[in-house]
Design a protein around this motif. Structure first.
Motif, PDB file in Angstrom:
ATOM      1  N   TRP A 110      92.531 106.656  20.423  1.00 32.18           N
ATOM      2  CA  TRP A 110      91.949 107.003  21.718  1.00 32.18           C
ATOM      3  C   TRP A 110      93.021 107.277  22.759  1.00 32.18           C
ATOM      4  O   TRP A 110      93.061 108.345  23.382  1.00 32.18           O
ATOM      5  CB  TRP A 110      91.032 105.865  22.167  1.00 32.18           C
ATOM      6  CG  TRP A 110      90.128 106.167  23.319  1.00 32.18           C
ATOM      7  CD1 TRP A 110      89.766 107.402  23.790  1.00 32.18           C
ATOM      8  CD2 TRP A 110      89.435 105.219  24.136  1.00 32.18           C
ATOM      9  NE1 TRP A 110      88.903 107.279  24.847  1.00 32.18           N
ATOM     10  CE2 TRP A 110      88.673 105.951  25.077  1.00 32.18           C
ATOM     11  CE3 TRP A 110      89.380 103.835  24.161  1.00 32.18           C
ATOM     12  CZ2 TRP A 110      87.886 105.336  26.041  1.00 32.18           C
ATOM     13  CZ3 TRP A 110      88.584 103.218  25.111  1.00 32.18           C
ATOM     14  CH2 TRP A 110      87.848 103.950  26.038  1.00 32.18           C
ATOM     15  N   LEU A 114      94.724 111.234  22.073  1.00 34.90           N
ATOM     16  CA  LEU A 114      94.175 112.253  22.974  1.00 34.90           C
ATOM     17  C   LEU A 114      95.217 113.300  23.369  1.00 34.90           C
ATOM     18  O   LEU A 114      94.866 114.444  23.677  1.00 34.90           O
ATOM     19  CB  LEU A 114      93.630 111.599  24.245  1.00 34.90           C
ATOM     20  CG  LEU A 114      92.173 111.129  24.227  1.00 34.90           C
ATOM     21  CD1 LEU A 114      91.802 110.534  25.580  1.00 34.90           C
ATOM     22  CD2 LEU A 114      91.226 112.261  23.875  1.00 34.90           C
ATOM     23  N   SER A 118      94.419 117.154  22.769  1.00 38.17           N
ATOM     24  CA  SER A 118      94.202 117.957  23.969  1.00 38.17           C
ATOM     25  C   SER A 118      95.197 119.105  24.061  1.00 38.17           C
ATOM     26  O   SER A 118      94.879 120.185  24.575  1.00 38.17           O
ATOM     27  CB  SER A 118      94.287 117.068  25.212  1.00 38.17           C
ATOM     28  OG  SER A 118      93.319 116.037  25.164  1.00 38.17           O
ATOM     29  N   PRO A 123      90.413 120.347  26.385  1.00 41.25           N
ATOM     30  CA  PRO A 123      89.904 119.060  26.907  1.00 41.25           C
ATOM     31  C   PRO A 123      88.957 118.373  25.925  1.00 41.25           C
ATOM     32  O   PRO A 123      87.733 118.412  26.056  1.00 41.25           O
ATOM     33  CB  PRO A 123      89.201 119.454  28.205  1.00 41.25           C
ATOM     34  CG  PRO A 123      88.813 120.879  28.008  1.00 41.25           C
ATOM     35  CD  PRO A 123      89.879 121.493  27.143  1.00 41.25           C
ATOM     36  N   TRP A 125      88.274 115.170  25.217  1.00 35.44           N
ATOM     37  CA  TRP A 125      87.409 114.056  25.599  1.00 35.44           C
ATOM     38  C   TRP A 125      86.148 114.539  26.305  1.00 35.44           C
ATOM     39  O   TRP A 125      85.077 113.963  26.144  1.00 35.44           O
ATOM     40  CB  TRP A 125      88.169 113.062  26.473  1.00 35.44           C
ATOM     41  CG  TRP A 125      87.386 111.804  26.697  1.00 35.44           C
ATOM     42  CD1 TRP A 125      86.853 111.350  27.855  1.00 35.44           C
ATOM     43  CD2 TRP A 125      87.011 110.839  25.701  1.00 35.44           C
ATOM     44  NE1 TRP A 125      86.183 110.170  27.667  1.00 35.44           N
ATOM     45  CE2 TRP A 125      86.265 109.830  26.345  1.00 35.44           C
ATOM     46  CE3 TRP A 125      87.238 110.731  24.327  1.00 35.44           C
ATOM     47  CZ2 TRP A 125      85.745 108.727  25.666  1.00 35.44           C
ATOM     48  CZ3 TRP A 125      86.724 109.642  23.642  1.00 35.44           C
ATOM     49  CH2 TRP A 125      85.978 108.659  24.317  1.00 35.44           C
ATOM     50  N   SER A 129      83.028 112.961  24.596  1.00 32.14           N
ATOM     51  CA  SER A 129      82.832 111.713  25.344  1.00 32.14           C
ATOM     52  C   SER A 129      81.454 111.098  25.097  1.00 32.14           C
ATOM     53  O   SER A 129      80.429 111.719  25.410  1.00 32.14           O
ATOM     54  CB  SER A 129      82.998 111.978  26.844  1.00 32.14           C
ATOM     55  OG  SER A 129      82.540 110.872  27.596  1.00 32.14           O
ATOM     56  N   PHE A 214      89.848 108.733  31.030  1.00 33.28           N
ATOM     57  CA  PHE A 214      90.226 109.407  29.795  1.00 33.28           C
ATOM     58  C   PHE A 214      89.913 110.901  29.843  1.00 33.28           C
ATOM     59  O   PHE A 214      90.640 111.695  29.244  1.00 33.28           O
ATOM     60  CB  PHE A 214      89.530 108.728  28.612  1.00 33.28           C
ATOM     61  CG  PHE A 214      90.014 107.330  28.403  1.00 33.28           C
ATOM     62  CD1 PHE A 214      91.187 107.082  27.715  1.00 33.28           C
ATOM     63  CD2 PHE A 214      89.317 106.255  28.930  1.00 33.28           C
ATOM     64  CE1 PHE A 214      91.653 105.785  27.548  1.00 33.28           C
ATOM     65  CE2 PHE A 214      89.775 104.956  28.769  1.00 33.28           C
ATOM     66  CZ  PHE A 214      90.949 104.720  28.074  1.00 33.28           C
ATOM     67  N   GLU A 215      88.867 111.287  30.551  1.00 35.59           N
ATOM     68  CA  GLU A 215      88.606 112.714  30.691  1.00 35.59           C
ATOM     69  C   GLU A 215      89.642 113.372  31.595  1.00 35.59           C
ATOM     70  O   GLU A 215      90.120 114.477  31.306  1.00 35.59           O
ATOM     71  CB  GLU A 215      87.201 112.964  31.233  1.00 35.59           C
ATOM     72  CG  GLU A 215      86.870 114.444  31.332  1.00 35.59           C
ATOM     73  CD  GLU A 215      85.389 114.729  31.486  1.00 35.59           C
ATOM     74  OE1 GLU A 215      85.055 115.721  32.156  1.00 35.59           O
ATOM     75  OE2 GLU A 215      84.581 113.983  30.927  1.00 35.59           O
ATOM     76  N   TYR A 217      92.708 112.327  32.065  1.00 30.65           N
ATOM     77  CA  TYR A 217      93.930 112.286  31.249  1.00 30.65           C
ATOM     78  C   TYR A 217      93.932 113.425  30.234  1.00 30.65           C
ATOM     79  O   TYR A 217      94.889 114.209  30.142  1.00 30.65           O
ATOM     80  CB  TYR A 217      93.956 110.917  30.562  1.00 30.65           C
ATOM     81  CG  TYR A 217      95.036 110.643  29.561  1.00 30.65           C
ATOM     82  CD1 TYR A 217      96.345 111.060  29.733  1.00 30.65           C
ATOM     83  CD2 TYR A 217      94.745 109.880  28.432  1.00 30.65           C
ATOM     84  CE1 TYR A 217      97.334 110.752  28.807  1.00 30.65           C
ATOM     85  CE2 TYR A 217      95.726 109.561  27.501  1.00 30.65           C
ATOM     86  CZ  TYR A 217      97.011 110.000  27.689  1.00 30.65           C
ATOM     87  OH  TYR A 217      97.973 109.690  26.767  1.00 30.65           O
ATOM     88  N   SER A 218      92.851 113.551  29.464  1.00 31.51           N
ATOM     89  CA  SER A 218      92.758 114.582  28.441  1.00 31.51           C
ATOM     90  C   SER A 218      92.780 115.981  29.057  1.00 31.51           C
ATOM     91  O   SER A 218      93.463 116.887  28.550  1.00 31.51           O
ATOM     92  CB  SER A 218      91.470 114.387  27.634  1.00 31.51           C
ATOM     93  OG  SER A 218      91.218 115.471  26.772  1.00 31.51           O
ATOM     94  N   THR A 219      92.080 116.169  30.163  1.00 28.24           N
ATOM     95  CA  THR A 219      92.007 117.488  30.792  1.00 28.24           C
ATOM     96  C   THR A 219      93.359 117.900  31.362  1.00 28.24           C
ATOM     97  O   THR A 219      93.759 119.067  31.263  1.00 28.24           O
ATOM     98  CB  THR A 219      90.931 117.505  31.883  1.00 28.24           C
ATOM     99  OG1 THR A 219      89.669 117.143  31.311  1.00 28.24           O
ATOM    100  CG2 THR A 219      90.814 118.880  32.515  1.00 28.24           C
ATOM    101  N   SER A 222      95.467 118.965  28.543  1.00 29.89           N
ATOM    102  CA  SER A 222      94.986 120.237  27.998  1.00 29.89           C
ATOM    103  C   SER A 222      95.454 121.429  28.812  1.00 29.89           C
ATOM    104  O   SER A 222      95.382 122.569  28.337  1.00 29.89           O
ATOM    105  CB  SER A 222      93.457 120.229  27.924  1.00 29.89           C
ATOM    106  OG  SER A 222      92.867 120.429  29.200  1.00 29.89           O
TER     107      SER A 222
END
Length: 443
Positions: A110, A114, A118, A123, A125, A129, A214-215, A217-219, A222
């Protein structure tokens, strides 16, 4: 099943033993790379090159049709939710042992996983999600729109909730005394899910875009992929052009400060000097580590912000706006340090988690046929390759950061300050380079 002895699930592996090269040479070379890059940019890159409205080319029609299809979105929602249900099962019914796969799922797949996902796929997550999926389910049942909650999300909050969520996670991972005990991990994840569901109900999907740690972070990661959007169209473009499209929102500096500062602290807390200091004093090690983590995150944000505001301005900008304007340039630096610090951890412990996943209740079962796979330790036995990869990741991350900052500077700063105005930020990046490599070698 392989023994977990000597392998920690809580934080990155590696350090000086992985780096059989001169730290002084690595630091000097990285600093030289930054200065040379800036000089070349000053000579050859004098006008903005990236425009979100025109950059990139449309993805092949067939690929865009698949990615934009309802079936594709549902498939990844199902995959994400299936993994979530498996994680809940092992967290609730699994044994409180180091071989419980929930530890690797949370700390490796996780948190660290990621980043490459990503980078390669966009993106991730946002697509998988489980909290988004649950929110969609609630909306379907109630007949409401998952994009709209009861209230409008306050734009002044920006990414600040995400920064706090990220800090809470790195605190659990790096400072809390029992990060590999099942109870605290269960409690943290349960609190995360509860907060996200309440936020989604109140503010809709906008809450996840801005406040899900986490979104966000992932975005952000990305933004260094080749996949982007121009309106509703899927486009393929340069990672740097994609990075330039990062929205400027309040709290963005706080997010990058937590990500960068926590990674630096993870190296620092394993250094000989810090370990001796903590063990040799009368002050609680727990208190000292709490203060040190906070200081590292605040210092990372302060040094970056100072490098941004020490420049000349035009009439259309306020000095306080500059750090968020340039914060996107820290993303490649953060990715570089994550690769340098967590590479062996991700590959080796991530593989170990796959082995453990076949035995969710630690009773010798082999659900997925992976329980008998051999350990993957190739990186640990090739320290020169690992050393070169780590240093190269840090250098490339900083060079890309300098390019991103230069592009933004020549776009928003007055012409007379476009080059000299970048010098304070360049000095900040040199400080990050030297300090980060020093900590990487000192761990």
């Amino acid at each position: 099943m392989p023994s977990p002895d000597g392998i920690t699930m809580a934080h990155g592996l590696g350090g000086a033993k992985d780096l059989p090269i001169s730290p002084e040479l690595a630091i000097a070379g990285a600093t030289a790379a930054l200065v040379i890059s800036f000089t070349v940019l000053a000579i050859a890159w004098r006008t903005p090159r990236y425009d979100a409205a025109t950059s990139g080319r449309l993805a092949p029609r067939e690929l865009a049709a698949i990615v934009d299809s309802r079936a594709w979105r549902i498939t990844w929602r199902v995959v994400g939710f299936a993994i979530f249900l498996y994680a809940v099962m092992v967290a609730v019914f699994g044994k409180d042992l180091a071989i419980n796969p929930i530890l690797g799922i949370v700390y490796v797949w996780w948190w660290v996983g990621l980043v490459p996902l990503s980078l390669f796929f966009g993106p991730v997550w946002k697509a998988i999600s489980p909290v988004r999926t649950i929110n969609i389910g609630f909306a379907k049942i109630s007949g409401s729109d998952p994009d709209r909650g009861l209230f409008e999300y306050p734009e002044r909050l920006g990414n600040w909730p995400a920064a706090l969520g990220l800090f809470a996670f790195v605190w659990l991972e790096l400072v809390y005394p029992y990060p590999t005990e099942l109870g605290p991990v269960r409690l943290w994840v349960a609190a995360y899910v509860a907060v996200m569901l309440v936020g989604g109900a109140l503010f809709g999907n906008r809450f996840y875009e801005r406040a899900d740690p986490f979104e966000v972070y992932s975005t952000l990661v990305s933004r260094l992929s080749i996949w982007g959007r121009r309106g509703d169209q899927l486009v393929i473009r340069s990672p740097l052009a994609n990075l330039d499209t990062t929205p400027v929102v309040p709290g963005l500096v706080a997010v990058v400060a937590v990500l960068f500062g926590s990674t630096a602290f993870d190296s620092f807390k394993d250094s000989t000097r810090w370990v001796k200091f903590v063990q040799g004093g009368d002050t609680s090690p727990y208190l000292l580590n709490n203060l040190a983590l906070l200081v590292f995150c605040v210092a990372a944000g302060a040094v970056f912000a100072l490098g941004c505001v020490l420049t000349g301005l035009g009439d259309d900008l306020r000095r306080v706006e500059l750090p968020n304007q340039f914060a996107h340039s820290m993303i490649p630096i953060i990715v570089g340090y994550i690769v340098a610090h967590y590479l062996s951890y991700l590959v080796e412990v991530g593989w170990l988690t796959l082995i453990y996943a076949s035995d969710p209740f630690s009773n010798g079962s082999n659900w997925f046929g992976t329980a008998d796979l051999p350990l993957f330790t190739w990186l640990s036995y090739h320290p020169t390759f690992l050393a070169n990869t780590k240093v190269l990741a840090v250098v490339i991350g900083h060079v890309l950061g300098v390019i991103a900052a230069h592009e933004r500077a020549i776009r928003i700063l007055p012409k007379r300050h476009q080059l000299t105005g970048q010098l304070p930020l360049l000095f900040a990046m040199v400080a990050f380079t030297a300090g980060g490599l020093y900590l990487l070698f000192a761990a």
